[in-house]
Design an enzyme around this catalytic site. Sequence first.
Site, PDB file in Angstrom:
ATOM      1  N   ILE A  21       0.955  -1.295  -0.161  1.00  0.00           N
ATOM      2  CA  ILE A  21      -0.052   0.052  -0.084  1.00  0.00           C
ATOM      3  C   ILE A  21       0.990   1.367  -0.020  1.00  0.00           C
ATOM      4  CG2 ILE A  21      -1.540   1.294   1.349  1.00  0.00           C
ATOM      5  CD1 ILE A  21      -2.858  -1.248   2.292  1.00  0.00           C
ATOM      6  N   ASP A  66      12.745   4.403  10.861  1.00  0.00           N
ATOM      7  CA  ASP A  66      11.968   3.507  11.863  1.00  0.00           C
ATOM      8  C   ASP A  66      11.048   4.223  12.614  1.00  0.00           C
ATOM      9  OD1 ASP A  66      11.449   1.581  13.615  1.00  0.00           O
ATOM     10  OD2 ASP A  66      13.316   1.349  14.443  1.00  0.00           O
ATOM     11  N   ARG A 128       3.473  14.074  15.159  1.00  0.00           N
ATOM     12  CA  ARG A 128       4.097  15.023  16.185  1.00  0.00           C
ATOM     13  C   ARG A 128       5.451  15.754  15.374  1.00  0.00           C
ATOM     14  NH1 ARG A 128       6.245  12.588  21.657  1.00  0.00           N
ATOM     15  NH2 ARG A 128       7.795  11.451  19.952  1.00  0.00           N
ATOM     16  N   TYR A 159      -2.607  -5.991  16.575  1.00  0.00           N
ATOM     17  CA  TYR A 159      -2.749  -5.258  15.232  1.00  0.00           C
ATOM     18  C   TYR A 159      -4.257  -4.524  15.125  1.00  0.00           C
ATOM     19  CZ  TYR A 159      -3.281  -4.345  10.120  1.00  0.00           C
ATOM     20  OH  TYR A 159      -3.559  -3.798   8.960  1.00  0.00           O
ATOM     21  N   LYS A 163      -5.164  -0.624  15.187  1.00  0.00           N
ATOM     22  CA  LYS A 163      -5.887   0.094  14.231  1.00  0.00           C
ATOM     23  C   LYS A 163      -7.206   0.546  14.787  1.00  0.00           C
ATOM     24  CE  LYS A 163      -3.108  -0.946  10.392  1.00  0.00           C
ATOM     25  NZ  LYS A 163      -2.423   0.103   9.662  1.00  0.00           N
TER      26      LYS A 163
END
Length: 265
Positions: A21, A66, A128, A159, A163
Site C-alpha cells: 500500500i 524506523d 508530532r 494489530y 488500528k
Amino acid sequence: MADTKRFEGYGVLVTGAARGIGAAVARRLAEEGARVLVTDVDPPEAEKTAAALRELGLTAEALACDVADRASVEAAVAHAVDAFGSLEVLVNSAGRCTPDTPLFEDGPDDVWDLDLDITLSGTYRCCRAALPHLAATGRGAIVNIGSVNALQDFGNHAYSAAKAGLGSLTRTMAAHVAARGVRVNLVVPGTVRTSAWEGRDDELEAMRSLYPLGRVGEPDDIAAAVAFLASRDASWITGTALTVDGGVTAVNTGFLRATRQNRDV
C-alpha cells in the site's frame, strides 16, 4: 498513470512505502505531481521503489526510517523539508501485524507492545514531528492507514487494537489541529493483495465470495482513496474514516448465504 496533477509542488512523506500500500500511495501521489520521500525500515527496498518512480520521470527519494524511533522519524521529516522545501502531506502506512497465538492468554507482552508501538505509536511520532511543517504550508494533510480489523473480528488482536486506536487518534487530532489548517483522515482497507499474502493465493481466492464486489482489494484501490483525502478535493473533510473494503463490512455474506439456502429448501 493518474491524469490530474493535484499535488504539483507538494512535498510528501510516506512511511512503510517500500512495498504494498505504501509503495502504491507513493507512486499515485508522485504521478499527480508530488515530490515524494519513500521511507521504510528496509532501505534497499525503499530505494528500489524510489528508483522505479524516477525511471518514470517522477520525483522521489528514499530514506531509512524506523517509526519506532523518535530520532529516526524526526530525521526523515527534516530530510523531506530540506529536499523539497516544504511538507504538505504525511501518509502513515507503516504497521506491524503478528499472527495470534492459539490461546489468547499465551500472547507474549513483547509482541503486543511492538505491534502497538509500530502501528499506533509510530503514527503518533510521525504526526508530532510533521505537524509544524504541515501547518506552515496552509494546506497540510495527514492520511492514516487503518484496517477493517478495527471494525470487526478478523483476527490479530494487537494489530486490531492498534488500528482501532488509529481511528480515535485521527478524530482527536483532527479536532486539535483544524485551526492550524491541517486535515487528518483515515483510510480503512479490507483485504488487499500485498506481499503479506505472498504464497497464499488460494486464501485470497476463497475470500472473493465474502466481498460483495467480488474481489479482494489492490494497493492502487487504497492509493486512490488516499490521494482524494490528501488533495484539496477533500478540503472540507477532516476527522473522517473512509472505508475501502469492497463492501465486506457492510454485508454479512455468510449470514445472507445461509438464509438464502434455507429459503431455497
